[in-house]
Design a protein around this motif. Structure first.
Motif, PDB file in Angstrom:
ATOM      1  N   LEU A 191      -6.616  -5.742   6.428  1.00 42.36           N
ATOM      2  CA  LEU A 191      -6.497  -7.053   5.790  1.00 42.36           C
ATOM      3  C   LEU A 191      -7.078  -7.047   4.379  1.00 42.36           C
ATOM      4  O   LEU A 191      -6.679  -7.867   3.547  1.00 42.36           O
ATOM      5  CB  LEU A 191      -7.184  -8.122   6.643  1.00 42.36           C
ATOM      6  CG  LEU A 191      -6.591  -8.349   8.033  1.00 42.36           C
ATOM      7  CD1 LEU A 191      -7.308  -9.489   8.737  1.00 42.36           C
ATOM      8  CD2 LEU A 191      -5.100  -8.627   7.958  1.00 42.36           C
ATOM      9  N   ALA A 192      -7.999  -6.128   4.106  1.00 47.96           N
ATOM     10  CA  ALA A 192      -8.539  -6.014   2.757  1.00 47.96           C
ATOM     11  C   ALA A 192      -7.444  -5.670   1.754  1.00 47.96           C
ATOM     12  O   ALA A 192      -7.584  -5.930   0.552  1.00 47.96           O
ATOM     13  CB  ALA A 192      -9.648  -4.969   2.714  1.00 47.96           C
ATOM     14  N   PHE A 193      -6.335  -5.113   2.246  1.00 50.74           N
ATOM     15  CA  PHE A 193      -5.174  -4.852   1.388  1.00 50.74           C
ATOM     16  C   PHE A 193      -4.698  -6.125   0.698  1.00 50.74           C
ATOM     17  O   PHE A 193      -4.193  -6.086  -0.440  1.00 50.74           O
ATOM     18  CB  PHE A 193      -4.035  -4.264   2.239  1.00 50.74           C
ATOM     19  CG  PHE A 193      -2.671  -4.406   1.626  1.00 50.74           C
ATOM     20  CD1 PHE A 193      -2.276  -3.590   0.581  1.00 50.74           C
ATOM     21  CD2 PHE A 193      -1.773  -5.351   2.107  1.00 50.74           C
ATOM     22  CE1 PHE A 193      -1.012  -3.721   0.013  1.00 50.74           C
ATOM     23  CE2 PHE A 193      -0.516  -5.491   1.548  1.00 50.74           C
ATOM     24  CZ  PHE A 193      -0.131  -4.672   0.501  1.00 50.74           C
ATOM     25  N   LEU A 194      -4.888  -7.270   1.348  1.00 50.91           N
ATOM     26  CA  LEU A 194      -4.333  -8.517   0.828  1.00 50.91           C
ATOM     27  C   LEU A 194      -4.998  -8.989  -0.456  1.00 50.91           C
ATOM     28  O   LEU A 194      -4.489  -9.906  -1.102  1.00 50.91           O
ATOM     29  CB  LEU A 194      -4.420  -9.608   1.900  1.00 50.91           C
ATOM     30  CG  LEU A 194      -3.582  -9.351   3.155  1.00 50.91           C
ATOM     31  CD1 LEU A 194      -3.813 -10.449   4.190  1.00 50.91           C
ATOM     32  CD2 LEU A 194      -2.093  -9.249   2.796  1.00 50.91           C
ATOM     33  N   VAL A 195      -6.118  -8.386  -0.834  1.00 52.39           N
ATOM     34  CA  VAL A 195      -6.759  -8.776  -2.094  1.00 52.39           C
ATOM     35  C   VAL A 195      -6.541  -7.726  -3.180  1.00 52.39           C
ATOM     36  O   VAL A 195      -7.133  -7.815  -4.253  1.00 52.39           O
ATOM     37  CB  VAL A 195      -8.266  -9.067  -1.910  1.00 52.39           C
ATOM     38  CG1 VAL A 195      -8.482 -10.167  -0.892  1.00 52.39           C
ATOM     39  CG2 VAL A 195      -9.030  -7.806  -1.512  1.00 52.39           C
ATOM     40  N   THR A 196      -5.686  -6.739  -2.920  1.00 48.28           N
ATOM     41  CA  THR A 196      -5.413  -5.707  -3.913  1.00 48.28           C
ATOM     42  C   THR A 196      -4.295  -6.135  -4.857  1.00 48.28           C
ATOM     43  O   THR A 196      -3.525  -7.057  -4.564  1.00 48.28           O
ATOM     44  CB  THR A 196      -5.010  -4.387  -3.239  1.00 48.28           C
ATOM     45  OG1 THR A 196      -3.753  -4.573  -2.546  1.00 48.28           O
ATOM     46  CG2 THR A 196      -6.072  -3.921  -2.259  1.00 48.28           C
ATOM     47  N   LEU A 197      -4.183  -5.437  -5.966  1.00 46.14           N
ATOM     48  CA  LEU A 197      -3.163  -5.768  -6.955  1.00 46.14           C
ATOM     49  C   LEU A 197      -1.759  -5.630  -6.373  1.00 46.14           C
ATOM     50  O   LEU A 197      -0.893  -6.480  -6.630  1.00 46.14           O
ATOM     51  CB  LEU A 197      -3.316  -4.873  -8.188  1.00 46.14           C
ATOM     52  CG  LEU A 197      -2.295  -5.089  -9.314  1.00 46.14           C
ATOM     53  CD1 LEU A 197      -2.341  -6.531  -9.822  1.00 46.14           C
ATOM     54  CD2 LEU A 197      -2.563  -4.104 -10.454  1.00 46.14           C
ATOM     55  N   ASP A 198      -1.506  -4.593  -5.597  1.00 45.71           N
ATOM     56  CA  ASP A 198      -0.180  -4.425  -5.008  1.00 45.71           C
ATOM     57  C   ASP A 198       0.206  -5.617  -4.146  1.00 45.71           C
ATOM     58  O   ASP A 198       1.346  -6.100  -4.193  1.00 45.71           O
ATOM     59  CB  ASP A 198      -0.125  -3.150  -4.160  1.00 45.71           C
ATOM     60  CG  ASP A 198       0.125  -1.896  -4.992  1.00 45.71           C
ATOM     61  OD1 ASP A 198       0.417  -2.028  -6.190  1.00 45.71           O
ATOM     62  OD2 ASP A 198       0.011  -0.792  -4.434  1.00 45.71           O
ATOM     63  N   ALA A 199      -0.740  -6.089  -3.339  1.00 45.46           N
ATOM     64  CA  ALA A 199      -0.450  -7.227  -2.467  1.00 45.46           C
ATOM     65  C   ALA A 199      -0.230  -8.498  -3.273  1.00 45.46           C
ATOM     66  O   ALA A 199       0.640  -9.328  -2.944  1.00 45.46           O
ATOM     67  CB  ALA A 199      -1.584  -7.426  -1.473  1.00 45.46           C
ATOM     68  N   THR A 200      -1.010  -8.683  -4.329  1.00 47.37           N
ATOM     69  CA  THR A 200      -0.854  -9.874  -5.153  1.00 47.37           C
ATOM     70  C   THR A 200       0.511  -9.881  -5.832  1.00 47.37           C
ATOM     71  O   THR A 200       1.209 -10.903  -5.842  1.00 47.37           O
ATOM     72  CB  THR A 200      -1.982  -9.955  -6.199  1.00 47.37           C
ATOM     73  OG1 THR A 200      -3.249  -9.918  -5.530  1.00 47.37           O
ATOM     74  CG2 THR A 200      -1.882 -11.242  -7.005  1.00 47.37           C
ATOM     75  N   LYS A 201       0.909  -8.736  -6.377  1.00 46.40           N
ATOM     76  CA  LYS A 201       2.254  -8.640  -6.978  1.00 46.40           C
ATOM     77  C   LYS A 201       3.319  -8.934  -5.932  1.00 46.40           C
ATOM     78  O   LYS A 201       4.300  -9.632  -6.210  1.00 46.40           O
ATOM     79  CB  LYS A 201       2.471  -7.233  -7.543  1.00 46.40           C
ATOM     80  CG  LYS A 201       1.664  -6.907  -8.777  1.00 46.40           C
ATOM     81  CD  LYS A 201       1.954  -5.465  -9.200  1.00 46.40           C
ATOM     82  CE  LYS A 201       1.123  -5.042 -10.392  1.00 46.40           C
ATOM     83  NZ  LYS A 201       1.360  -3.621 -10.746  1.00 46.40           N
ATOM     84  N   TRP A 202       3.138  -8.385  -4.736  1.00 49.33           N
ATOM     85  CA  TRP A 202       4.112  -8.595  -3.666  1.00 49.33           C
ATOM     86  C   TRP A 202       4.253 -10.076  -3.338  1.00 49.33           C
ATOM     87  O   TRP A 202       5.368 -10.583  -3.159  1.00 49.33           O
ATOM     88  CB  TRP A 202       3.678  -7.809  -2.421  1.00 49.33           C
ATOM     89  CG  TRP A 202       4.579  -8.035  -1.244  1.00 49.33           C
ATOM     90  CD1 TRP A 202       5.764  -7.431  -0.982  1.00 49.33           C
ATOM     91  CD2 TRP A 202       4.351  -8.960  -0.166  1.00 49.33           C
ATOM     92  NE1 TRP A 202       6.298  -7.912   0.191  1.00 49.33           N
ATOM     93  CE2 TRP A 202       5.451  -8.851   0.706  1.00 49.33           C
ATOM     94  CE3 TRP A 202       3.323  -9.852   0.138  1.00 49.33           C
ATOM     95  CZ2 TRP A 202       5.545  -9.609   1.885  1.00 49.33           C
ATOM     96  CZ3 TRP A 202       3.421 -10.613   1.297  1.00 49.33           C
ATOM     97  CH2 TRP A 202       4.515 -10.483   2.148  1.00 49.33           C
ATOM     98  N   GLN A 203       3.141 -10.793  -3.274  1.00 39.37           N
ATOM     99  CA  GLN A 203       3.216 -12.221  -2.962  1.00 39.37           C
ATOM    100  C   GLN A 203       4.051 -12.977  -3.997  1.00 39.37           C
ATOM    101  O   GLN A 203       4.761 -13.921  -3.657  1.00 39.37           O
ATOM    102  CB  GLN A 203       1.815 -12.824  -2.890  1.00 39.37           C
ATOM    103  CG  GLN A 203       1.035 -12.439  -1.656  1.00 39.37           C
ATOM    104  CD  GLN A 203      -0.082 -13.414  -1.368  1.00 39.37           C
ATOM    105  OE1 GLN A 203       0.152 -14.600  -1.146  1.00 39.37           O
ATOM    106  NE2 GLN A 203      -1.309 -12.917  -1.380  1.00 39.37           N
TER     107      GLN A 203
END
Length: 342
Positions: free
Chosen positions: A213-225
């Motif tokens: 779940l820590a992935f959700l605060v990474t840059l990749d996840a933010t771009k994906w959102q």
């Protein structure tokens, strides 16, 4: 379970081009009358709460409540489109945007507490009656306000914000639901296409759920959102995720976001109460929903019509942050809908 497109296949870095909002004239007011947007800070419970405000205070008020992981920044283009006719107010919650960010040891980050801050904020800035714009985390915060003070709510505007089990019955939520049960869970809920790719990114097939779940605060996840599900990624400005990521990367903010994900488990037990509020008070409701959202899919939009008699539903061909691509269209819907309401 519904299968989500893998994040690896859907994270796309957009070229630096003008936003769709700018291209569609979203920074201009439909009346062509300039209405300034004020950026203010007020103290609530010893915390500095930042907010954006525009429009005449004697006009009908819209309270804009943002989602994860953003802030009132998500409404930066919508506010000028509404401010000639409405009093528009958008606060940042504690831990988000430009508001105070005490550590998880200093502040109990729960939806109850954030809703309490927003409630006191509305009272301190003098909002007696208002329409609620609810997106993502803004929905459980706003529905807490509505059930506590139904007399204050004039109407609801719901954009990818959930109040039904159908809205969280997908792969994305599987490990989060396991996290609610056990914060030390290992590999639970991660055996689906979306999260398998997260495990691959960690190079770990036996991953702790919290680490995933820590992935959700990474840059990749933010771009994906911001880019997943949009029609044309080239219209989505990197300014959106750059702003968000700079806040997420602050020391201690990752722990805040994990705590909020954990406390999101306090929301589904309240769904029956919120639905009872809908049935009893029947607020007129406008739903403007990015139908390609893989976090809160369109399955969560339809059930509102079971309980609300006066509902207008628009499924937009875009993703989670629908304002980035369809802000002008959403503003048009709001102006028309609230003109009839008011």
């Amino acid at each position: 379970m519904k299968t989500l497109t893998t994040f690896a296949a859907t994270i796309v870095v957009a070229a630096i081009v003008p936003t769709a909002a700018f291209a569609n004239g979203l920074t201009q007011n439909p009346s062509k009358t300039h209405v300034p947007v004020y950026h203010r800070t007020i103290e609530i419970e010893g915390l500095d709460i930042f907010y954006r405000e525009a429009g005449a205070k004697n006009a009908p008020t819209i309270l804009l409540l943002h989602g994860f992981p953003t802030s009132s920044h998500m409404f930066r283009d919508l506010i000028p489109l509404l401010a000639d006719k409405f009093h528009v107010v958008a606060p940042d919650y504690p831990g988000y945007g430009n508001s105070s960010m005490p550590s998880v040891d200093e502040y109990d980050y729960t939806f109850d507490n954030l809703a309490g801050v927003v409630e006191k904020f509305t009272e301190k800035v003098g909002l007696k009656k208002y329409s609620l714009y609810l997106m993502d985390y803004g929905a459980p915060i706003g529905f807490r306000l509505a059930t506590k003070h139904p007399e204050r709510i004039e109407s609801l505007i719901i954009q990818n914000g959930n109040a039904y089990d159908e809205g969280i019955d997908n792969d994305f939520w599987e490990p989060i639901k396991e996290y609610w049960k056990d914060r030390k869970a290992v590999n639970k809920g991660l055996d689906n296409p979306f999260w398998i790719n997260v495990k691959k990114a960690h190079n770990n097939d036996n991953l702790a759920v919290e680490s995933a779940l820590a992935f959700l605060v990474t840059l990749d996840a933010t771009k994906w959102q911001y880019t997943n599900g949009v029609r044309d990624v080239k219209t989505i400005s990197p300014d959106a995720w750059d702003h968000v990521q700079s806040r997420l990367d602050r020391a201690g903010n990752g722990s805040i976001q994990l705590q909020m994900l954990y406390d999101y488990g306090s929301n589904p037990p309240l769904y029956p109460d919120w639905q009872a509020y809908f049935r009893k008070h029947q607020p007129r409701t406008l739903i403007v929903w990015g139908k390609n959202d893989q976090i809160f899919p369109a399955d969560g939009a339809y059930p509102y019509r079971r309980d609300l008699e006066h509902t207008e539903l628009h499924l937009l061909d875009t993703g989670h942050f629908a304002l980035e691509e369809d802000g002008a269209q959403i503003a048009d819907h709001i102006r028309r809908f609230l003109s009839v309401t008011n």
